[in-house]
Design a protein around this motif. Structure first.
Motif, PDB file in Angstrom:
ATOM      1  N   GLU A 203       0.848  -1.190   0.000  1.00 10.56           N
ATOM      2  CA  GLU A 203       0.000   0.000   0.000  1.00 10.56           C
ATOM      3  C   GLU A 203       0.881   1.238   0.000  1.00 10.56           C
ATOM      4  O   GLU A 203       1.907   1.284   0.690  1.00 10.56           O
ATOM      5  CB  GLU A 203      -0.907  -0.005   1.227  1.00 10.56           C
ATOM      6  N   GLN A 229      -3.660  -9.770   4.561  1.00  7.87           N
ATOM      7  CA  GLN A 229      -5.105  -9.932   4.652  1.00  7.87           C
ATOM      8  C   GLN A 229      -5.435 -11.415   4.462  1.00  7.87           C
ATOM      9  O   GLN A 229      -5.010 -12.039   3.498  1.00  7.87           O
ATOM     10  CB  GLN A 229      -5.813  -9.097   3.579  1.00  7.87           C
ATOM     11  N   LEU A 261      -8.878  -2.089  -0.019  1.00  9.75           N
ATOM     12  CA  LEU A 261      -7.538  -2.399   0.471  1.00  9.75           C
ATOM     13  C   LEU A 261      -6.503  -1.345   0.075  1.00  9.75           C
ATOM     14  O   LEU A 261      -5.403  -1.319   0.622  1.00  9.75           O
ATOM     15  CB  LEU A 261      -7.088  -3.764  -0.058  1.00  9.75           C
TER      16      LEU A 261
END
Length: 462
Positions: A203, A229, A261
């Motif tokens: 991310e 996740q 996400l």
């Protein structure tokens, strides 16, 4: 001469030389059969291609991009044109949703990801694969016809559907090209369904540049963090849904869940998408109510300054290809019918020589040259009609037998059976009409020759 008399006389004449006329009619039938068989193959293949596109679930979808060249680091496609492309952000997404005929707009998310999975009693192993997001409409894709397990229970559920070949890799089964797209045995599928797999993704988070930094004012520094996740495996499919439009993904999650996400998208690390601009997407998929509305929606999107592509655009090229294919198949199929027309000429010329006295008597009792021509035209037309009907039947039978044989082979290979041959009603009517027209053209010379026959000379014949 009345039409009934012409038909009765022509029928009697055709019955007098049954073998010869039957062979001529059979020749016409073979010619028509080859024409019907070849054209029905072309029509069937075109319908098969259309069905495959329709089953992909993308026939009502438009792919929208900003017009930037992602392979070139976000530069415009032309170095001479300034980078004035709009970003595919939430604002653009809302704009597309307001266009008449649009039912849904969602991002096409495909990102490389690391996956960790371990069987009971064994340590976890890392796998690298392309992850793709699927919208609820993907359930209509033919890929889910043989779904093992179930589809996503909710739009934001942490669930995943995997490809069968990836499932074999998770189970440690050696790769076999013959089984790449085959269904997993029930006992193997049960070892995966309900199990959890760990998704490790990256991310991008923005951070303020240090004070006094010499970078330009619009530059933004960022950091990349790794997150995990847990995903529950709920389904297994044999082939990728939506036909693998952008890469070959092997694991799938709901679109809304994947969007939440905030995974790094293609171009994020190249500076194409800047955090200050908000969430931006490389590709947005716009779904319309009917495929016929795609052209209008595409025009509206292009007016907003974006680039578009749809399967309908590609199908136009496919339709053009099959038009030329049908043309060539029709030409080659007509060659046999052209050869059969020579048999009509030969049969009718022989009939003139055998019936010279009969023709002389007809003219002596008042039959005109036109009546004689009509008689031979009716005989030629009857052979053409009978041969055409026979040819359509033979052509349909040939296609049916080959299609059944092909599907038996496909079923033995565990491949979905398909209909490769299709005989539409217009092809039947066209084949019958074409055979009659060709027969009438072939009868021109014999009819003209019979009409020119001198009745006095004809009556002298024994």
């Amino acid at each position: 001469m009345k039409a009934y008399d012409l038909l009765e006389l022509a029928g009697r004449n055709l019955r007098e030389a049954v073998l010869r006329n039957s062979l001529t009619t059979l020749g016409i039938g073979v010619g028509v059969a080859s024409l019907v068989a070849m054209l029905s193959l072309g029509v069937g293949l075109q319908k098969l291609a259309t069905r495959q596109l329709g089953r992909s679930g993308l026939f009502d979808s438009i792919f929208v991009t900003s017009g930037q060249d992602f392979r070139g680091g976000g530069r415009p496609r032309s170095a001479l044109v300034p980078a004035t492309f709009k970003s595919l952000d939430e604002s653009a997404r809302k704009t597309f949703q307001k266009i008449p005929g649009v039912v849904d707009v969602y991002p096409d998310i495909r990102v490389p990801a690391e996956l960790r999975f371990g069987m009971p009693g064994k340590s976890e192993t890392s796998y690298f694969s392309l992850l793709a997001a699927l919208p609820p409409s993907a359930r209509k894709s033919e890929a889910f016809d043989d779904l093992q397990g179930s589809f996503f229970s909710a739009l934001n559920a942490p669930e995943t559907i995997i490809l069968s070949d990836f499932g074999r890799e998770l189970l440690g089964i050696p790769y076999d090209p013959k089984n790449a797209d085959q269904k997993l045995p029930r006992e193997q599928a049960s070892q995966l369904l309900g199990k959890e797999i760990t998704l490790r993704y990256r991310e991008r988070q923005s951070s303020q540049a240090p004070q006094g930094d010499s970078q330009s004012a619009d530059s933004t520094s960022f950091s990349v963090i790794t997150k995990e996740q847990k995903l529950k495996i709920i389904g297994i499919v044999n082939t990728e849904p939506n036909g693998g439009t952008r890469g070959n993904a092997r694991i799938f999650v709901p679109t809304e869940f994947a969007d939440s996400l905030n995974m790094i998208m293609p171009g994020d690390l190249r500076g194409i998408i800047r955090p200050s601009e908000g969430k931006t997407y490389p590709v947005l998929v716009v779904r319309v109510t009917k495929s016929k509305e795609i052209a209008g929606v595409e025009d509206a999107i292009k007016k907003e300054g974006f680039s578009t592509f749809s399967i309908v655009d590609a199908s136009k090229g496919i339709a053009r290809f099959f038009t030329f294919l049908d043309l060539f198949l029709g030409i080659f199929g007509s060659l046999a019918l052209a050869v059969a027309s020579l048999g009509i000429v030969n049969t009718l010329v022989m009939a003139i020589l055998e019936r010279r006295r009969e023709i002389g008597i007809m003219k002596a009792i008042g039959a005109s040259d036109g009546d004689v021509k009509k008689l031979f035209f009716v005989e030629a037309g009857c052979m053409g009609a009978l041969g055409g009907a026979l040819g359509v039947t033979i052509g349909w039978t040939i296609g049916k037998v080959i299609n059944i044989g092909t599907n038996i082979y496909l079923q033995r290979q565990e491949i979905r059976p398909e209909n490769f041959w299709y005989v539409p009603w217009w092809l039947v009517a066209a084949a019958l009409g074409f055979s009659v027209v060709v027969s009438l053209i072939a009868g021109l010379y014999p009819a003209a020759r019979a009409a020119r026959l001198d009745p006095v000379e004809a009556l002298r014949q024994n």
